[in-house]
Enzyme design. Structure first.
Site, PDB file in Angstrom:
ATOM      1  N   GLY A  16     -23.581 -24.619 -29.996  1.00  0.00           N
ATOM      2  CA  GLY A  16     -23.066 -23.407 -29.366  1.00  0.00           C
ATOM      3  C   GLY A  16     -23.272 -22.215 -30.297  1.00  0.00           C
ATOM      4  O   GLY A  16     -23.814 -22.360 -31.402  1.00  0.00           O
ATOM      5  N   ALA A  67     -16.170 -26.742 -26.968  1.00  0.00           N
ATOM      6  CA  ALA A  67     -15.112 -26.359 -26.037  1.00  0.00           C
ATOM      7  C   ALA A  67     -15.725 -26.202 -24.658  1.00  0.00           C
ATOM      8  O   ALA A  67     -16.943 -26.062 -24.525  1.00  0.00           O
ATOM      9  CB  ALA A  67     -14.468 -25.036 -26.463  1.00  0.00           C
ATOM     10  N   TYR A  68     -14.861 -26.231 -23.660  1.00  0.00           N
ATOM     11  CA  TYR A  68     -15.279 -25.855 -22.299  1.00  0.00           C
ATOM     12  C   TYR A  68     -15.092 -24.346 -22.229  1.00  0.00           C
ATOM     13  O   TYR A  68     -13.959 -23.847 -22.216  1.00  0.00           O
ATOM     14  CB  TYR A  68     -14.400 -26.572 -21.263  1.00  0.00           C
ATOM     15  CG  TYR A  68     -14.774 -26.224 -19.843  1.00  0.00           C
ATOM     16  CD1 TYR A  68     -15.530 -27.088 -19.063  1.00  0.00           C
ATOM     17  CD2 TYR A  68     -14.401 -24.999 -19.287  1.00  0.00           C
ATOM     18  CE1 TYR A  68     -15.893 -26.758 -17.762  1.00  0.00           C
ATOM     19  CE2 TYR A  68     -14.767 -24.657 -17.995  1.00  0.00           C
ATOM     20  CZ  TYR A  68     -15.506 -25.542 -17.242  1.00  0.00           C
ATOM     21  OH  TYR A  68     -15.870 -25.204 -15.962  1.00  0.00           O
ATOM     22  N   ASP A 109      -7.949 -15.137 -27.588  1.00  0.00           N
ATOM     23  CA  ASP A 109      -7.050 -14.005 -27.342  1.00  0.00           C
ATOM     24  C   ASP A 109      -6.487 -14.046 -25.917  1.00  0.00           C
ATOM     25  O   ASP A 109      -5.464 -13.432 -25.638  1.00  0.00           O
ATOM     26  CB  ASP A 109      -7.799 -12.683 -27.558  1.00  0.00           C
ATOM     27  CG  ASP A 109      -9.038 -12.547 -26.679  1.00  0.00           C
ATOM     28  OD1 ASP A 109      -9.698 -13.587 -26.409  1.00  0.00           O
ATOM     29  OD2 ASP A 109      -9.376 -11.426 -26.257  1.00  0.00           O
ATOM     30  N   TYR A 132      -8.750 -21.416 -17.998  1.00  0.00           N
ATOM     31  CA  TYR A 132      -9.323 -21.466 -19.346  1.00  0.00           C
ATOM     32  C   TYR A 132      -8.245 -21.209 -20.401  1.00  0.00           C
ATOM     33  O   TYR A 132      -8.079 -21.983 -21.348  1.00  0.00           O
ATOM     34  CB  TYR A 132     -10.453 -20.433 -19.466  1.00  0.00           C
ATOM     35  CG  TYR A 132     -10.986 -20.251 -20.871  1.00  0.00           C
ATOM     36  CD1 TYR A 132     -11.815 -21.206 -21.455  1.00  0.00           C
ATOM     37  CD2 TYR A 132     -10.651 -19.117 -21.615  1.00  0.00           C
ATOM     38  CE1 TYR A 132     -12.300 -21.042 -22.745  1.00  0.00           C
ATOM     39  CE2 TYR A 132     -11.135 -18.944 -22.907  1.00  0.00           C
ATOM     40  CZ  TYR A 132     -11.954 -19.907 -23.468  1.00  0.00           C
ATOM     41  OH  TYR A 132     -12.429 -19.736 -24.746  1.00  0.00           O
ATOM     42  N   LYS A 136      -6.782 -23.774 -23.179  1.00  0.00           N
ATOM     43  CA  LYS A 136      -6.960 -23.498 -24.614  1.00  0.00           C
ATOM     44  C   LYS A 136      -5.607 -23.556 -25.331  1.00  0.00           C
ATOM     45  O   LYS A 136      -5.500 -24.098 -26.429  1.00  0.00           O
ATOM     46  CB  LYS A 136      -7.632 -22.138 -24.840  1.00  0.00           C
ATOM     47  CG  LYS A 136      -9.098 -22.065 -24.428  1.00  0.00           C
ATOM     48  CD  LYS A 136     -10.001 -23.021 -25.197  1.00  0.00           C
ATOM     49  CE  LYS A 136     -10.198 -22.633 -26.650  1.00  0.00           C
ATOM     50  NZ  LYS A 136     -11.146 -23.552 -27.333  1.00  0.00           N
ATOM     51  N   TRP A 157     -13.680 -12.184 -27.983  1.00  0.00           N
ATOM     52  CA  TRP A 157     -14.931 -11.494 -27.630  1.00  0.00           C
ATOM     53  C   TRP A 157     -16.074 -11.895 -28.584  1.00  0.00           C
ATOM     54  O   TRP A 157     -16.726 -11.041 -29.191  1.00  0.00           O
ATOM     55  CB  TRP A 157     -14.744  -9.990 -27.675  1.00  0.00           C
ATOM     56  CG  TRP A 157     -13.732  -9.404 -26.730  1.00  0.00           C
ATOM     57  CD1 TRP A 157     -12.676 -10.036 -26.129  1.00  0.00           C
ATOM     58  CD2 TRP A 157     -13.666  -8.037 -26.279  1.00  0.00           C
ATOM     59  NE1 TRP A 157     -11.979  -9.154 -25.354  1.00  0.00           N
ATOM     60  CE2 TRP A 157     -12.554  -7.922 -25.419  1.00  0.00           C
ATOM     61  CE3 TRP A 157     -14.432  -6.897 -26.527  1.00  0.00           C
ATOM     62  CZ2 TRP A 157     -12.202  -6.716 -24.812  1.00  0.00           C
ATOM     63  CZ3 TRP A 157     -14.078  -5.703 -25.925  1.00  0.00           C
ATOM     64  CH2 TRP A 157     -12.988  -5.608 -25.075  1.00  0.00           C
TER      65      TRP A 157
END
Ligand SMILES: NC(=O)c1ccc[n+]([C@@H]2O[C@H](COP(=O)([O-])OP(=O)(O)OC[C@H]3O[C@@H](n4cnc5c(N)ncnc54)[C@H](OP(=O)(O)O)[C@@H]3O)[C@@H](O)[C@H]2O)c1
Length: 293
Positions: A16, A67-68, A109, A132, A136, A157
């Protein structure tokens, strides 16, 4: 001759954008011996595969970049999001606990989604409002209860020259089109993945070299670049720094509907990580300039 100490670090989800930045930084951390695993070597949603991998391989740290991350798709695939963002970190943390090693895990965040408009501190109330973000947050808790030596880095971000992210999308669209609409009522802070990866390795180095007590490498920390902007300001800066002639019009979130709701304000206060680990963090515009160069 005295051999320098070396530490074995496992990076999961290594293909990733964040994982690939760790590969770029290897040379700057000669005391670390890295093992990079993508899904094809270690699928973190397979508990048995994790057990077998950790039984056959020993590490000093595990940094989980898997991660998804499909924020909108998660709304229609809650089970897959849960598997990748809750079960996987729980199983990884459990495997780390059995080896007695720390797990570094990343969160978002988006766990802060309310009316607050001053930078969030780690102890502020979390109010996730998408699948999501909820997965998380649940993943943070699952990992921490499976292994007390878990450090959670909540970030925001994230972009890099690798993978899918806002900067790469803007660079592509800005070259194809004369003008773009970008939301100006979501405010946060961009984070260059290379800086995040570097900060993570610095945290480990400082603990290993005795500059920071080992027990500080657990719990929740915020990390993003410095400063604040809207996605609209971010897009303007991308075009300016890349020398792309594309007009940007500010639009409201209601005019750009997405499956998952995003927080209107999700700036992270980084006082804790700067104080404990003595990290210096660049302004987002400087970090962006470095990436675009
Ligand atoms: N991107 C952001 O803006 C942002 C913001 C805040 C927090 N974060 C967090 O930061 C961390 C790193 O995100 P990123 O931006 O680097 O995401 P990314 O570019 O989407 O990378 C995630 C990686 O995880 C891999 N992965 C997914 N499922 C896996 C599995 N079952 N086994 C092994 N690998 C698997 C993916 O592989 P495939 O490509 O094969 O699926 C992908 O290479 C994540 O925890 C994310 O939630 C990201």
């Amino acid at each position: 001759m005295h051999e320098p100490a070396s530490f074995r670090i496992l990076i999961t989800g290594a293909n990733g954008q964040l994982g690939r930045e760790f590969r770029e930084l290897q040379g700057g951390f000669p005391a670390f011996r890295f093992t990079f695993t993508g899904r094809e070597v270690l699928d973190v949603t397979q508990e048995k595969a994790i057990r077998e991998y950790f039984a056959a391989n020993k590490f000093d740290y595990c940094i989980n970049c898997a991660a998804y991350t499909a924020v909108d798709k998660a709304e229609s695939e809650p089970e897959a999001a849960r598997l990748g963002n809750v079960d996987a970190p729980r199983w990884l943390a459990g495997a780390c606990a059995r080896q007695g090693i720390p797990l570094v895990h990343y969160s978002t965040d988006y766990v802060y989604h309310n009316q607050q408009n001053t930078p969030f501190k780690e102890e502020d109330t979390t109010t996730p409002q998408s699948v999501y973000a909820r997965t998380k947050l649940a993943g943070e808790e699952a990992a921490r209860s499976a292994n007390p030596q878990t450090v959670i880095l909540r970030t925001s971000w994230v972009y890099s020259s690798f993978g899918h992210n806002f900067v790469r999308t803007m660079l592509r669209l800005g070259r194809e089109r004369d003008s773009l609409n970008v939301v100006f009522d979501q405010v946060g802070t961009p984070t260059y993945a290379r800086g995040l990866a570097h900060a993570t390795l610095e945290m480990i180095r400082k603990v290993e070299e005795g500059e920071v007590p080992r027990d500080k490498l657990q719990g929740i920390y915020h990390y993003s670049d410095e400063g604040v902007c809207s996605w609209y300001d971010f897009a303007l800066a991308i075009f300016e720094l890349a020398g792309i002639d594309c007009k940007v019009a500010p639009i409201e979130t209601k005019d750009f509907p997405t499956a998952a709701a995003r927080p209107p304000y999700s700036v992270l206060n980084k006082g804790k990580i700067k104080e404990v680990f003595g990290l210096e963090i660049r302004h987002w515009r400087e970090a962006l300039r470095g990436m675009i160069a």
